[in-house]
Write an enzyme that holds these catalytic residues in place. Structure first.
Site, short mmCIF file in Angstrom:
data_model
loop_
_atom_site.label_atom_id
_atom_site.label_comp_id
_atom_site.label_asym_id
_atom_site.label_seq_id
_atom_site.Cartn_x
_atom_site.Cartn_y
_atom_site.Cartn_z
CG ASN A 48 55.66 97.48 -44.67
OD1 ASN A 48 55.59 96.26 -44.76
ND2 ASN A 48 56.81 98.13 -44.72
CG HIS A 62 60.43 103.12 -37.08
ND1 HIS A 62 59.12 102.87 -37.39
CD2 HIS A 62 60.49 103.08 -35.72
CE1 HIS A 62 58.42 102.68 -36.28
NE2 HIS A 62 59.23 102.81 -35.25
CE LYS A 72 60.52 103.20 -43.76
NZ LYS A 72 60.14 103.55 -42.38
CG HIS A 119 59.08 107.37 -42.38
ND1 HIS A 119 58.19 106.36 -42.13
CD2 HIS A 119 58.38 108.34 -43.01
CE1 HIS A 119 57.00 106.69 -42.60
NE2 HIS A 119 57.09 107.90 -43.13
CE1 TYR A 132 56.68 101.37 -44.16
CE2 TYR A 132 54.54 102.12 -43.36
CZ TYR A 132 55.73 101.44 -43.16
OH TYR A 132 55.97 100.81 -41.95
CG ASP A 168 58.00 103.80 -32.28
OD1 ASP A 168 59.02 103.15 -32.59
OD2 ASP A 168 56.97 103.81 -32.98
#
Length: 188
Positions: A48, A62, A72, A119, A132, A168
């Site tokens: 991503n 997340h 990740k 994260h 990532y 978020d």
């Protein structure tokens, strides 16, 4: 690649070894054999990329529920960020502790975030790009998050938040000091 343990159980800072000559430079930024030698998952299935225009942008905090938990491997390829992770594996020696790691396009450091961690990151400058690798495909039904400013986490962000998504900014606050996320033993 040089692997550095962090204060958080199973999380690692990874330093790329850069070699240069008159042409420029070269560095290995992923090596599954070296990851396996360190006991890290390296079966990445997605990559991503996130681009943030403004300094102070916050993304996350997340994680994904089972069976979609993901490790990740994070790298900042333009600009600079502070990456923040929280160990949400009940029974882990570092349960509910967080770590902050500065990553930039010039420091050759990357962060390995184990399964069972939330994260997030905040941009330190305008025009940042973060990429990532993840070990599980995105599953919208399994997506969850922690509130970036939850007082139980006690995270001190380096900058005021200038930009954040409504999602978020609205994750629920933790209701107890012992939230029921994941069992640490399941990841060992």
């Amino acid at each position: 690649m040089i692997f550095h343990k962090t204060d958080l159980t199973d999380a690692m800072l990874v330093e790329a070894v850069v070699r240069g000559d008159e042409r420029g430079s070269f560095a290995r930024t992923m090596d599954s054999q070296l990851f396996e030698e360190q006991g890290l998952k390296a079966d990445f299935v997605q990559q991503n990329t996130s681009v943030s225009a403004n300094k102070g942008t916050l993304r996350g905090m997340h994680f994904q529920l089972r069976p979609h938990t993901e490790a990740k491997f994070v790298r900042c390829i333009r600009g600079a960020i502070v990456d923040v992770i929280v160990d949400i594996r009940r029974g882990s020696p570092t349960f509910m502790q967080h770590g902050k790691f500065e990553l930039s396009a010039i420091d050759n450091r990357m962060l390995y975030v184990p399964e069972g961690f939330a994260h997030s990151f905040q941009t330190l400058v305008d025009d940042c790009e973060v990429t990532y690798l993840v070990t599980a495909a995105y599953a919208p039904e399994a997506e969850r998050g922690l509130r970036w400013n939850d007082p139980r986490l006690g995270i001190e962000w380096p900058l005021p938040v200038t930009t954040i998504s409504p999602k978020d900014d609205s994750w629920p606050l933790l209701e107890s000091d012992e939230p029921d996320f994941f069992e640490y033993e399941a990841f060992a």
